[in-house]
Design a protein around this motif. Structure first.
Motif, PDB file in Angstrom:
ATOM      1  N   SER A 137       0.808  -1.224   0.000  1.00  0.00           N
ATOM      2  CA  SER A 137       0.000   0.000   0.000  1.00  0.00           C
ATOM      3  C   SER A 137       0.841   1.274   0.000  1.00  0.00           C
ATOM      4  O   SER A 137       0.301   2.370  -0.098  1.00  0.00           O
ATOM      5  CB  SER A 137      -0.934   0.009   1.211  1.00  0.00           C
ATOM      6  OG  SER A 137      -0.181   0.164   2.404  1.00  0.00           O
ATOM      7  N   ILE A 138       2.150   1.146   0.122  1.00  0.00           N
ATOM      8  CA  ILE A 138       2.998   2.332   0.145  1.00  0.00           C
ATOM      9  C   ILE A 138       3.294   2.752  -1.293  1.00  0.00           C
ATOM     10  O   ILE A 138       3.972   2.060  -2.030  1.00  0.00           O
ATOM     11  CB  ILE A 138       4.305   2.077   0.916  1.00  0.00           C
ATOM     12  CG1 ILE A 138       3.989   1.725   2.364  1.00  0.00           C
ATOM     13  CG2 ILE A 138       5.202   3.312   0.868  1.00  0.00           C
ATOM     14  CD1 ILE A 138       5.190   1.353   3.184  1.00  0.00           C
ATOM     15  N   ASP A 139       2.735   3.878  -1.659  1.00  0.00           N
ATOM     16  CA  ASP A 139       2.947   4.430  -2.994  1.00  0.00           C
ATOM     17  C   ASP A 139       2.943   5.956  -2.882  1.00  0.00           C
ATOM     18  O   ASP A 139       2.944   6.516  -1.782  1.00  0.00           O
ATOM     19  CB  ASP A 139       1.893   3.926  -3.977  1.00  0.00           C
ATOM     20  CG  ASP A 139       0.466   4.263  -3.550  1.00  0.00           C
ATOM     21  OD1 ASP A 139       0.290   4.949  -2.525  1.00  0.00           O
ATOM     22  OD2 ASP A 139      -0.472   3.832  -4.251  1.00  0.00           O
ATOM     23  N   PHE A 140       2.927   6.615  -4.014  1.00  0.00           N
ATOM     24  CA  PHE A 140       2.942   8.075  -4.048  1.00  0.00           C
ATOM     25  C   PHE A 140       1.786   8.657  -3.236  1.00  0.00           C
ATOM     26  O   PHE A 140       1.964   9.579  -2.450  1.00  0.00           O
ATOM     27  CB  PHE A 140       2.872   8.549  -5.502  1.00  0.00           C
ATOM     28  CG  PHE A 140       2.901  10.034  -5.658  1.00  0.00           C
ATOM     29  CD1 PHE A 140       4.109  10.717  -5.700  1.00  0.00           C
ATOM     30  CD2 PHE A 140       1.728  10.766  -5.763  1.00  0.00           C
ATOM     31  CE1 PHE A 140       4.147  12.079  -5.840  1.00  0.00           C
ATOM     32  CE2 PHE A 140       1.757  12.142  -5.906  1.00  0.00           C
ATOM     33  CZ  PHE A 140       2.967  12.800  -5.950  1.00  0.00           C
ATOM     34  N   GLY A 141       0.600   8.112  -3.430  1.00  0.00           N
ATOM     35  CA  GLY A 141      -0.585   8.608  -2.723  1.00  0.00           C
ATOM     36  C   GLY A 141      -0.476   8.439  -1.224  1.00  0.00           C
ATOM     37  O   GLY A 141      -0.899   9.305  -0.461  1.00  0.00           O
ATOM     38  N   PHE A 142       0.095   7.314  -0.776  1.00  0.00           N
ATOM     39  CA  PHE A 142       0.263   7.068   0.655  1.00  0.00           C
ATOM     40  C   PHE A 142       1.182   8.121   1.270  1.00  0.00           C
ATOM     41  O   PHE A 142       0.878   8.711   2.299  1.00  0.00           O
ATOM     42  CB  PHE A 142       0.822   5.667   0.883  1.00  0.00           C
ATOM     43  CG  PHE A 142       1.058   5.338   2.333  1.00  0.00           C
ATOM     44  CD1 PHE A 142       0.029   4.871   3.125  1.00  0.00           C
ATOM     45  CD2 PHE A 142       2.319   5.496   2.906  1.00  0.00           C
ATOM     46  CE1 PHE A 142       0.243   4.564   4.459  1.00  0.00           C
ATOM     47  CE2 PHE A 142       2.547   5.204   4.230  1.00  0.00           C
ATOM     48  CZ  PHE A 142       1.495   4.728   5.010  1.00  0.00           C
ATOM     49  N   VAL A 143       2.319   8.342   0.626  1.00  0.00           N
ATOM     50  CA  VAL A 143       3.277   9.334   1.135  1.00  0.00           C
ATOM     51  C   VAL A 143       2.673  10.727   1.069  1.00  0.00           C
ATOM     52  O   VAL A 143       2.807  11.525   2.001  1.00  0.00           O
ATOM     53  CB  VAL A 143       4.605   9.264   0.349  1.00  0.00           C
ATOM     54  CG1 VAL A 143       5.549  10.375   0.776  1.00  0.00           C
ATOM     55  CG2 VAL A 143       5.265   7.905   0.545  1.00  0.00           C
ATOM     56  N   ALA A 144       1.977  11.035  -0.018  1.00  0.00           N
ATOM     57  CA  ALA A 144       1.350  12.352  -0.159  1.00  0.00           C
ATOM     58  C   ALA A 144       0.325  12.583   0.936  1.00  0.00           C
ATOM     59  O   ALA A 144       0.270  13.666   1.537  1.00  0.00           O
ATOM     60  CB  ALA A 144       0.702  12.474  -1.535  1.00  0.00           C
ATOM     61  N   GLY A 145      -0.487  11.572   1.199  1.00  0.00           N
ATOM     62  CA  GLY A 145      -1.487  11.708   2.256  1.00  0.00           C
ATOM     63  C   GLY A 145      -0.853  11.844   3.622  1.00  0.00           C
ATOM     64  O   GLY A 145      -1.326  12.604   4.478  1.00  0.00           O
ATOM     65  N   LYS A 146       0.215  11.123   3.837  1.00  0.00           N
ATOM     66  CA  LYS A 146       0.912  11.192   5.129  1.00  0.00           C
ATOM     67  C   LYS A 146       1.545  12.568   5.323  1.00  0.00           C
ATOM     68  O   LYS A 146       1.444  13.164   6.392  1.00  0.00           O
ATOM     69  CB  LYS A 146       1.972  10.090   5.181  1.00  0.00           C
ATOM     70  CG  LYS A 146       2.449   9.759   6.553  1.00  0.00           C
ATOM     71  CD  LYS A 146       3.320   8.525   6.520  1.00  0.00           C
ATOM     72  CE  LYS A 146       4.324   8.654   7.622  1.00  0.00           C
ATOM     73  NZ  LYS A 146       5.473   7.823   7.479  1.00  0.00           N
ATOM     74  N   TRP A 147       2.217  13.066   4.281  1.00  0.00           N
ATOM     75  CA  TRP A 147       2.881  14.359   4.412  1.00  0.00           C
ATOM     76  C   TRP A 147       1.916  15.539   4.317  1.00  0.00           C
ATOM     77  O   TRP A 147       2.330  16.680   4.445  1.00  0.00           O
ATOM     78  CB  TRP A 147       3.997  14.493   3.381  1.00  0.00           C
ATOM     79  CG  TRP A 147       5.247  13.783   3.806  1.00  0.00           C
ATOM     80  CD1 TRP A 147       5.495  13.185   5.003  1.00  0.00           C
ATOM     81  CD2 TRP A 147       6.416  13.605   3.024  1.00  0.00           C
ATOM     82  NE1 TRP A 147       6.745  12.644   5.018  1.00  0.00           N
ATOM     83  CE2 TRP A 147       7.336  12.883   3.819  1.00  0.00           C
ATOM     84  CE3 TRP A 147       6.787  13.976   1.744  1.00  0.00           C
ATOM     85  CZ2 TRP A 147       8.596  12.545   3.359  1.00  0.00           C
ATOM     86  CZ3 TRP A 147       8.043  13.622   1.291  1.00  0.00           C
ATOM     87  CH2 TRP A 147       8.942  12.918   2.096  1.00  0.00           C
ATOM     88  N   ALA A 148       0.646  15.291   4.117  1.00  0.00           N
ATOM     89  CA  ALA A 148      -0.340  16.371   4.187  1.00  0.00           C
ATOM     90  C   ALA A 148      -0.537  16.804   5.641  1.00  0.00           C
ATOM     91  O   ALA A 148      -1.022  17.894   5.910  1.00  0.00           O
ATOM     92  CB  ALA A 148      -1.668  15.922   3.577  1.00  0.00           C
ATOM     93  N   SER A 149      -0.141  15.950   6.574  1.00  0.00           N
ATOM     94  CA  SER A 149      -0.256  16.247   7.999  1.00  0.00           C
ATOM     95  C   SER A 149       1.056  16.834   8.513  1.00  0.00           C
ATOM     96  O   SER A 149       2.123  16.231   8.336  1.00  0.00           O
ATOM     97  CB  SER A 149      -0.576  14.968   8.768  1.00  0.00           C
ATOM     98  OG  SER A 149      -0.350  15.142  10.152  1.00  0.00           O
ATOM     99  N   PRO A 150       0.990  17.984   9.198  1.00  0.00           N
ATOM    100  CA  PRO A 150       2.214  18.557   9.777  1.00  0.00           C
ATOM    101  C   PRO A 150       2.886  17.623  10.787  1.00  0.00           C
ATOM    102  O   PRO A 150       4.100  17.640  10.926  1.00  0.00           O
ATOM    103  CB  PRO A 150       1.738  19.839  10.458  1.00  0.00           C
ATOM    104  CG  PRO A 150       0.453  20.181   9.794  1.00  0.00           C
ATOM    105  CD  PRO A 150      -0.157  18.873   9.374  1.00  0.00           C
TER     106      PRO A 150
END
Length: 152
Positions: free
Chosen positions: A61-74
């Motif tokens: 499940s770790i892909d671009f979207g996963f990292v993007a969603g995670k880094w949307a949080s401070p």
């Protein structure tokens, strides 16, 4: 026939002009930092692994979207930033100690430490820039390539 010196034999320091035989409290603080940062890094790394691998669907499940969603949080930006900085400082301090202990010539020691510090600065600056300038929804990108949370 050439003989090789015993690497475990104690070496006598070579004091020279402008060279101290002791390093003062700097080495003690470096030693203490390594222990404290090691404990903090264990917590940060296992937290990172838990969220990325256990809490979700695993590695798949770790892909671009996963990292993007995670880094949307401070919170996760700061978490990863602290992990990056601590790991780099911890590793750099460890390699610096190895260089100080095993590089025989002053010039060699100077060159190796300069390269080490340059690598440290490059990785920390680039890593920090990536964490804080990462844009998961770049403008003018095809909608089918963007994560689901990006609005067209």
């Amino acid at each position: 026939m050439t003989t090789i010196a015993d690497p475990k034999a104690p070496r006598t320091p070579r004091p020279g002009p402008g060279r101290r035989t002791t390093r003062g409290n700097t080495e003690m603080y470096g030693w203490l930092f390594m222990r404290a940062s090691g404990v903090v890094l264990v917590v940060l790394i296992f937290g990172h692994l838990f969220v990325n691998l256990v809490q979700g669907d695993g590695v798949k499940s770790i892909d671009f979207g996963f990292v993007a969603g995670k880094w949307a949080s401070p919170l996760w930006q700061v978490w990863d930033l602290v992990m990056l900085w601590l790991a780099m400082i911890h590793g750099t301090n460890g390699v610096r100690t190895v260089i100080s202990d095993y590089a025989e010539k002053d010039r060699t020691r100077l060159v190796l430490k300069a390269l080490l510090y340059l690598a440290f600065v490059v990785v920390v600056v680039l890593g920090t820039l990536v964490i804080f300038t990462f844009d998961p929804c770049p403008p003018n990108s095809p909608a089918d390539l963007l994560p689901s949370f990006c609005t067209a």
